[in-house]
Write a protein that holds these residues in place. Structure first.
Motif, PDB file in Angstrom:
ATOM      1  N   TYR A 109      97.991  73.670 -16.718  1.00 44.74           N
ATOM      2  CA  TYR A 109      96.914  74.560 -16.380  1.00 44.74           C
ATOM      3  C   TYR A 109      96.779  75.501 -17.578  1.00 44.74           C
ATOM      4  N   LEU A 110      97.917  75.835 -18.426  1.00 41.80           N
ATOM      5  CA  LEU A 110      97.665  76.748 -19.473  1.00 41.80           C
ATOM      6  C   LEU A 110      97.094  76.015 -20.754  1.00 41.80           C
ATOM      7  N   LYS A 111      97.422  74.790 -20.669  1.00 43.26           N
ATOM      8  CA  LYS A 111      96.986  74.125 -21.870  1.00 43.26           C
ATOM      9  C   LYS A 111      95.400  73.657 -21.894  1.00 43.26           C
ATOM     10  N   LEU A 112      94.950  73.384 -20.370  1.00 42.19           N
ATOM     11  CA  LEU A 112      93.697  73.190 -20.328  1.00 42.19           C
ATOM     12  C   LEU A 112      92.876  74.660 -20.561  1.00 42.19           C
ATOM     13  N   THR A 113      93.418  75.690 -20.120  1.00 46.86           N
ATOM     14  CA  THR A 113      93.064  76.948 -20.270  1.00 46.86           C
ATOM     15  C   THR A 113      92.481  77.336 -21.734  1.00 46.86           C
ATOM     16  N   ARG A 114      93.758  76.852 -22.535  1.00 44.91           N
ATOM     17  CA  ARG A 114      93.614  77.318 -24.076  1.00 44.91           C
ATOM     18  C   ARG A 114      92.583  76.376 -24.569  1.00 44.91           C
ATOM     19  N   TYR A 115      92.484  75.027 -24.027  1.00 45.00           N
ATOM     20  CA  TYR A 115      91.402  74.104 -24.428  1.00 45.00           C
ATOM     21  C   TYR A 115      90.174  74.732 -24.393  1.00 45.00           C
ATOM     22  N   PHE A 116      89.765  75.218 -23.007  1.00 45.69           N
ATOM     23  CA  PHE A 116      88.436  75.616 -22.728  1.00 45.69           C
ATOM     24  C   PHE A 116      88.130  77.004 -23.647  1.00 45.69           C
ATOM     25  N   ASP A 117      89.060  77.873 -24.033  1.00 48.49           N
ATOM     26  CA  ASP A 117      88.856  78.909 -24.700  1.00 48.49           C
ATOM     27  C   ASP A 117      88.681  78.621 -26.099  1.00 48.49           C
ATOM     28  N   MET A 153      82.452  70.195 -15.750  1.00 46.29           N
ATOM     29  CA  MET A 153      81.943  69.020 -14.856  1.00 46.29           C
ATOM     30  C   MET A 153      82.310  67.723 -15.312  1.00 46.29           C
ATOM     31  N   ARG A 154      82.386  67.400 -16.742  1.00 42.57           N
ATOM     32  CA  ARG A 154      82.868  66.316 -17.219  1.00 42.57           C
ATOM     33  C   ARG A 154      84.243  66.134 -16.986  1.00 42.57           C
ATOM     34  N   VAL A 155      85.097  67.101 -17.333  1.00 40.05           N
ATOM     35  CA  VAL A 155      86.637  67.214 -17.259  1.00 40.05           C
ATOM     36  C   VAL A 155      86.658  66.775 -15.622  1.00 40.05           C
ATOM     37  N   SER A 156      86.124  67.516 -14.909  1.00 42.13           N
ATOM     38  CA  SER A 156      86.823  67.458 -13.390  1.00 42.13           C
ATOM     39  C   SER A 156      86.246  65.869 -13.018  1.00 42.13           C
ATOM     40  N   ASP A 199      98.110  64.126 -17.861  1.00 37.04           N
ATOM     41  CA  ASP A 199      96.611  63.764 -17.567  1.00 37.04           C
ATOM     42  C   ASP A 199      95.664  64.866 -18.409  1.00 37.04           C
ATOM     43  N   VAL A 200      96.117  65.986 -18.741  1.00 39.18           N
ATOM     44  CA  VAL A 200      95.186  66.675 -19.504  1.00 39.18           C
ATOM     45  C   VAL A 200      95.025  66.294 -20.812  1.00 39.18           C
ATOM     46  N   ASP A 201      96.166  65.518 -21.368  1.00 43.65           N
ATOM     47  CA  ASP A 201      96.135  65.269 -22.868  1.00 43.65           C
ATOM     48  C   ASP A 201      95.044  63.878 -22.868  1.00 43.65           C
ATOM     49  N   GLU A 202      95.116  63.181 -21.968  1.00 41.79           N
ATOM     50  CA  GLU A 202      94.194  62.058 -21.731  1.00 41.79           C
ATOM     51  C   GLU A 202      92.709  62.508 -21.916  1.00 41.79           C
ATOM     52  N   VAL A 203      92.615  63.553 -21.088  1.00 41.62           N
ATOM     53  CA  VAL A 203      91.330  64.206 -20.868  1.00 41.62           C
ATOM     54  C   VAL A 203      90.821  64.832 -22.059  1.00 41.62           C
ATOM     55  N   ILE A 204      91.606  65.394 -22.735  1.00 42.31           N
ATOM     56  CA  ILE A 204      91.247  65.742 -23.980  1.00 42.31           C
ATOM     57  C   ILE A 204      91.078  64.693 -25.117  1.00 42.31           C
ATOM     58  N   THR A 205      91.687  63.862 -25.082  1.00 44.94           N
ATOM     59  CA  THR A 205      91.329  62.635 -25.979  1.00 44.94           C
ATOM     60  C   THR A 205      90.163  62.079 -25.728  1.00 44.94           C
ATOM     61  N   VAL A 206      89.663  61.889 -24.594  1.00 40.07           N
ATOM     62  CA  VAL A 206      88.166  61.455 -24.265  1.00 40.07           C
ATOM     63  C   VAL A 206      87.301  62.561 -24.657  1.00 40.07           C
ATOM     64  N   MET A 207      87.476  63.814 -24.228  1.00 37.47           N
ATOM     65  CA  MET A 207      86.568  64.630 -24.668  1.00 37.47           C
ATOM     66  C   MET A 207      86.349  65.147 -26.056  1.00 37.47           C
ATOM     67  N   GLY A 208      87.441  65.018 -26.838  1.00 37.75           N
ATOM     68  CA  GLY A 208      87.399  65.408 -28.155  1.00 37.75           C
ATOM     69  C   GLY A 208      88.100  66.703 -28.377  1.00 37.75           C
ATOM     70  N   GLN A 209      88.441  67.051 -29.522  1.00 34.61           N
ATOM     71  CA  GLN A 209      89.050  68.403 -29.857  1.00 34.61           C
ATOM     72  C   GLN A 209      88.151  69.590 -29.960  1.00 34.61           C
ATOM     73  N   PRO A 210      88.537  70.622 -29.747  1.00 30.72           N
ATOM     74  CA  PRO A 210      87.557  71.878 -29.920  1.00 30.72           C
ATOM     75  C   PRO A 210      86.698  71.994 -31.325  1.00 30.72           C
TER      76      PRO A 210
END
Length: 574
Positions: free
Chosen positions: A21-29, A50-53, A71-82
């Motif tokens: 949760y903390l990593k996902l929060t930092r990602y959106f920030d 919505m895409r992440v969900s 799971d979060v790391d795999e989603v970030i890989t697909v969505m791309g870095q900030p």
């Protein structure tokens, strides 16, 4: 033991590990900071959530599944870095300047979403700016006309070309500007394309479990295969570069050495001009060939460099389309020239000259060929086409395409018929060209002396000019051919079988010409059958058998049918 947090993301409820949760929060920030308070920021963030969900829903294996760091790391890989979402405000400064700064060069990716198999053809279509259907047609052509190389090329490109996964990669693949509106548009398109997929979640979960299991089993083997194919792709790239550059260099040399005399005269220039069917300048034909053959090899060379360096920049659409247009025009002109070339030799015609010998069959007819020592010093000098000059420095075509035929006639005296033939774009043109063939022969009493060559002006060009000499001989005619006719005699049938081992005398007897003094071993080697009538006692005391004019005596008692060989020796008694 880690704490779990219940969150609502994009309208979906998730159990998520506290660290995740903390990593996902930092990602959106980080994404929000990258957008830099640009207009439409909230809408883009909403679409990204919505895409992440959707991606997290795909990874859920049960209702009690807890989303972890993996799971979060795999989603970030697909969505791309900030930093992929770091763009300038379109409304800040000059609009055209921002668009130019935001636009990037196209990069080659596989478009697996729109592709049928691996997305190779669709990705190439994006890269070259053409419909993917044409790329697929090219692959099919190489499959059937290139002995399956199309399949090999497809799998090699599948291995070496990365898939467009993140939003930025998809925008780079199509060459679209990385703007706020485009990011929002791309994310929304992905959400809409996946909306139908998640209507039946149970089937998706089963598919994902099977996919995950298969991936774990084949991961090691897959890595090995990928490594092998990458090495092969590099090797293929080197081969394409070497072959492409070599072909381009040879074509360039060919243009200057074979197709033009603008810069320098080459010794074989006149030969090429004499064989040129069209009236077009030969240098223009060479240039067209350079474009028609060189442009495809140029693109093959670029493909080789791309296999070695996937990040190589494109040469640009303007250059590609210009080269394509030049290639199409060259092919069209060469096709028209080819049709004209074919019409230049589509008709064949001849002229005939006939002369009768003033001799009797009892007189021996001597036949020989002679050569001109100005053009050659040997009778064995044979050329179907050669460019020469006479003593007055006139350019001529020299050819030894002269053939002698000996045939039977029912007339009382022998006669000769010389046929000079050529090709042209009409019967009249071909006949005029045949009339310009300079061929000489001489009848001196009972001697026939034939030139072993003919000449024609180089302006007539080479159009299959040839000379056929037909000698017709009556029954009982004696013939004495010289050894010089060996290279020029053409046996149309079994009427006259020339003995090439020496000078012999021949005579026309019935339907064949018989050699009068040829060695016995050169005659027909077939076995002969001799029928012998027996006496009342069916016993033969002495047999006289005549073979090829020789009488063979066998003193042994025998009876029945005798079979002898060519020398008259009895080899079988029936």
């Amino acid at each position: 033991m880690n704490k779990t947090v219940n969150i609502n993301l994009g309208g979906m409820f998730f159990h998520i590990d506290e660290d995740a949760y903390l990593k996902l929060t930092r990602y959106f920030d980080a994404i929000k900071r990258s957008l830099n308070n640009s207009s439409g920021q909230d809408e883009i963030i909403k679409d990204i959530e919505m895409r992440v969900s959707e991606l997290l829903t795909e990874k859920q294996k049960s209702e009690k599944h807890v989303v972890g760091l993996k799971d979060v790391d795999e989603v970030i890989t697909v969505m791309g870095q900030p930093e992929d979402y770091r763009i300038e405000d379109e409304e800040n400064g000059n609009q055209s300047h921002n668009d130019f700064g935001a636009r990037k060069h196209k990069k080659l990716y596989r478009d697996k979403e729109k592709g049928m198999i691996g997305g190779v053809a669709t990705g190439l279509g994006h890269y070259f700016g053409i419909d993917a259907v044409w790329i697929k047609i090219i692959f099919l052509i190489f499959v059937f006309a290139g002995f399956g190389t199309g399949i090999l090329a497809y799998f090699v490109l599948w291995i070496v070309t990365p898939e467009a996964v993140t939003t930025t990669e998809k925008l780079e693949m199509t060459g679209e500007p990385v703007t706020i509106s485009n990011i929002e548009k791309k994310v929304r398109e992905e959400i809409e394309s996946l909306s139908d997929k998640f209507k039946n979640a149970d089937y998706d979960k089963m598919g994902n479990q099977v996919k995950s299991g298969a991936g774990r089993i084949s991961s090691s083997f897959g890595d090995f295969v990928m490594t092998v194919f990458k090495i092969f792709a590099k090797f293929l790239g080197v081969v394409l570069i070497i072959s492409g550059i070599s072909t381009l260099v040879m074509l360039l040399i060919g243009v200057f050495t074979l197709g033009t005399n603008i810069f320098i005269d080459f010794p074989w220039q006149n030969f090429v001009e004499a064989g040129n069917f069209t009236e077009y300048p030969l240098w223009s034909f060479g240039l067209l060939m350079f474009f028609a053959v060189g442009i495809p090899f140029f693109f093959l060379t670029l493909l080789g460099f791309k296999l070695l360096s996937p990040n190589l920049k494109s040469i640009g659409n303007i250059t590609k389309y210009t080269l394509l247009a030049v290639w199409i025009i060259s092919i069209a002109i060469l096709t028209s020239i080819g049709i004209k070339q074919a019409t230049e030799i589509s008709y064949d015609n001849k002229i005939v000259e006939k002369k009768v010998f003033a001799i009797k069959p009892a007189d021996t007819l001597y036949i020989k060929f002679k050569y001109n020592d100005y053009y050659t010093k040997s009778l064995n000098h044979y050329r179907e086409f050669e460019f020469v000059q006479d003593s007055a420095n006139n350019d001529l075509i020299y050819s030894n395409d002269v053939r002698l035929h000996i045939l039977h006639t029912d007339e009382n005296a022998p006669f000769i018929q010389v046929e000079k033939s050529a090709r042209g774009n009409s019967f009249t043109n071909a006949k005029k060209r045949a009339e310009k063939i300079n061929y000489k022969f001489q009848i001196s009493g009972n001697q026939l002396i034939l030139d072993n060559y003919f000449l024609t002006d180089v302006k007539n060009k080479f159009r299959g000019q040839e000379v056929d000499v037909y000698l017709y001989v009556p029954e009982g005619q004696l013939i004495k051919p010289d050894s010089s006719i060996r290279d020029y005699y053409n046996s149309d049938d079994d009427f006259f079988n020339l003995n090439y081992d020496g000078d012999y005398n021949y005579k026309v007897e019935g339907s064949k010409v018989r050699c009068l003094n040829c060695p016995a071993e050169d005659n027909d080697t077939n076995d002969y059958d001799s029928e012998v009538d027996t006496t009342d006692t069916d016993t033969i005391n002495e047999v006289s058998v005549k073979i090829n004019g020789k009488e063979v005596i066998n003193g042994k008692k025998t009876k029945g049918k005798l079979t002898t060989d060519k020398n008259g020796v009895i080899i079988k008694i029936n």
